[in-house]
Design a protein around this motif. Structure first.
Motif, short mmCIF file in Angstrom:
data_model
loop_
_atom_site.label_atom_id
_atom_site.label_comp_id
_atom_site.label_asym_id
_atom_site.label_seq_id
_atom_site.Cartn_x
_atom_site.Cartn_y
_atom_site.Cartn_z
N GLY A 108 12.11 20.90 -10.75
CA GLY A 108 12.11 19.60 -11.43
C GLY A 108 11.80 18.44 -10.51
O GLY A 108 11.70 17.31 -10.97
N THR A 109 11.64 18.68 -9.21
CA THR A 109 11.35 17.60 -8.27
C THR A 109 9.90 17.58 -7.81
O THR A 109 9.49 16.65 -7.15
N LYS A 110 9.15 18.61 -8.10
CA LYS A 110 7.76 18.77 -7.65
C LYS A 110 7.66 19.01 -6.14
O LYS A 110 6.59 18.91 -5.56
N ILE A 111 8.78 19.32 -5.50
CA ILE A 111 8.78 19.65 -4.07
C ILE A 111 8.38 21.10 -3.90
O ILE A 111 8.90 21.98 -4.58
N LEU A 112 7.44 21.34 -3.00
CA LEU A 112 7.05 22.71 -2.64
C LEU A 112 7.92 23.16 -1.48
O LEU A 112 8.16 22.40 -0.54
N TYR A 113 8.36 24.41 -1.54
CA TYR A 113 9.38 24.91 -0.61
C TYR A 113 8.87 26.12 0.17
O TYR A 113 8.17 26.98 -0.37
N HIS A 114 9.26 26.17 1.44
CA HIS A 114 9.02 27.36 2.27
C HIS A 114 10.27 27.59 3.11
O HIS A 114 10.78 26.66 3.75
N GLY A 115 10.80 28.81 3.08
CA GLY A 115 12.02 29.12 3.81
C GLY A 115 11.79 30.09 4.94
O GLY A 115 11.00 31.03 4.83
N VAL A 116 12.49 29.86 6.04
CA VAL A 116 12.51 30.76 7.19
C VAL A 116 13.97 31.10 7.44
O VAL A 116 14.78 30.20 7.72
N GLU A 117 14.31 32.36 7.32
CA GLU A 117 15.70 32.78 7.50
C GLU A 117 15.94 33.08 8.98
O GLU A 117 15.80 34.20 9.45
N ALA A 118 16.28 32.02 9.72
CA ALA A 118 16.44 32.11 11.17
C ALA A 118 17.87 31.82 11.57
O ALA A 118 18.54 30.98 10.96
N SER A 119 18.32 32.48 12.61
CA SER A 119 19.63 32.22 13.19
C SER A 119 19.45 31.38 14.44
O SER A 119 18.52 31.62 15.23
N ASP A 120 20.34 30.42 14.65
CA ASP A 120 20.23 29.55 15.82
C ASP A 120 20.98 30.18 17.00
O ASP A 120 21.99 29.66 17.47
N VAL A 121 20.46 31.30 17.45
CA VAL A 121 21.00 31.98 18.64
C VAL A 121 19.81 32.30 19.54
O VAL A 121 18.71 32.59 19.05
N PRO A 122 20.00 32.24 20.86
CA PRO A 122 18.88 32.45 21.77
C PRO A 122 18.20 33.80 21.62
O PRO A 122 17.02 33.93 21.93
N SER A 123 18.90 34.81 21.12
CA SER A 123 18.30 36.14 20.98
C SER A 123 17.41 36.28 19.74
O SER A 123 16.68 37.26 19.61
N PHE A 124 17.46 35.30 18.82
CA PHE A 124 16.65 35.40 17.60
C PHE A 124 15.18 35.16 17.93
O PHE A 124 14.84 34.18 18.61
N ASN A 125 14.30 36.02 17.44
CA ASN A 125 12.87 35.88 17.69
C ASN A 125 12.23 34.99 16.62
O ASN A 125 11.92 35.44 15.52
N MET A 126 12.04 33.73 16.97
CA MET A 126 11.43 32.76 16.06
C MET A 126 9.90 32.84 16.08
O MET A 126 9.24 32.40 15.14
N ALA A 127 9.34 33.43 17.14
CA ALA A 127 7.89 33.43 17.33
C ALA A 127 7.10 33.95 16.13
O ALA A 127 6.04 33.38 15.80
N PRO A 128 7.54 35.01 15.41
CA PRO A 128 6.75 35.46 14.26
C PRO A 128 6.63 34.42 13.15
O PRO A 128 5.74 34.52 12.30
N PHE A 129 7.48 33.42 13.16
CA PHE A 129 7.46 32.39 12.12
C PHE A 129 6.64 31.17 12.52
O PHE A 129 6.42 30.28 11.70
#
Length: 196
Positions: A91-112
Motif C-alpha cells: 500500500g506504500t508503493k515501496i519496493l523491497y529487497h531483503g538480505v538476511e545477514a547477521s552482524d557478526v564478523p564471521s558472517f559472509n556478506m560478500a555474496p550479497f
C-alpha cells in the motif's frame, strides 16, 4: 566526489605506493570512519537519493513517506532481525529487497554485495527514486552494502567510499565486513589496473 576508473590515486596516506593505489589497512580505514562528522540519526542521507537508517526509520511509514523513499533495502531481514518484508510496505508503493545477514564478523556478506548493489543501481535509474538501506542500528550491515554499491557501480575506492558515506552518517562495519570490503576493493582495483 565524482567516481570513475582510476589508474593513479592522490596524495601519500591515501593508500598509494609509488603513485599506484593499494587497499589501505583496516586500521587506516577505521581512522577514516572515526574522524568524520556524520550523525547517528534514525535516517541520514549519505549520497544523493541514498539514505542509511535504523530499524525505527524502516518501520516508520510516515517518515519514509515524508522523505519520499521509494525503495527499501533491509540488510537485517528475517524473523529474528528487522522482520518487515514486502508485505509490511504493501500500500506504500515501496519496493523491497531483503538480505538476511547477521552482524557478526564471521558472517559472509560478500555474496550479497552484487545483488544489493544492483538493487540500489536499479532503483536510482529512476530520477525520482530514493533508497533507504537499513539494518538494526544503521551502522554496520547497511553501511557495508552502501559502501559495496559505491565501489561496484560508482567506481569509488573503499577509502573514498568511506569518506563519502561517513561524512553523512556515523558508520562502523564490523571487522569481518571491513575485511570483506577490503577484498572487494583489491579485486576491483586489480581489474582497473589491468584496463589501464
Amino acid at each position: 566526489m565524482p567516481g570513475g576508473p582510476r589508474c593513479v590515486v592522490g596524495p601519500a596516506g591515501s593508500g598509494t605506493t609509488s603513485g599506484r593505489y593499494e587497499t589501505p589497512q583496516a586500521s587506516e580505514l577505521q581512522r577514516l570512519m572515526w574522524t568524520k562528522n556524520g550523525t547517528s540519526g534514525h535516517l541520514d542521507q549519505v549520497q544523493p537519493r541514498i539514505y542509511v537508517g535504523d530499524m525505527y526509520a524502516a518501520k516508520d511509514k510516515r517518515t519514509l513517506h515524508a522523505h519520499r523513499i521509494t525503495h527499501v533495502l533491509n540488510a537485517a531481514d528475517g524473523r529474528f532481525n528487522v522482520n518487515t518484508g514486502a508485505r509490511f510496505y504493501r500500500g506504500t508503493k515501496i519496493l523491497y529487497h531483503g538480505v538476511e545477514a547477521s552482524d557478526v564478523p564471521s558472517f559472509n556478506m560478500a555474496p550479497f554485495f552484487g545483488p544489493a548493489a544492483n538493487f540500489i543501481r536499479s532503483a536510482l535509474s529512476s530520477p525520482t527514486a530514493k533508497v533507504l538501506v537499513h539494518c538494526v542500528m544503521g551502522q554496520s550491515r547497511s553501511s557495508t552494502l552502501v559502501l559495496a554499491y559505491l565501489m561496484i557501480h560508482e567506481q569509488r575506492t573503499l577509502a573514498d567510499a568511506i569518506r563519502d558515506v561517513s561524512a553523512g552518517r556515523h558508520i562502523c562495519p564490523n571487522a569481518g565486513f571491513l575485511e570483506q570490503l577490503r577484498g572487494l576493493d583489491a579485486e576491483l582495483n586489480s581489474r582497473r589496473a589491468r584496463r589501464c
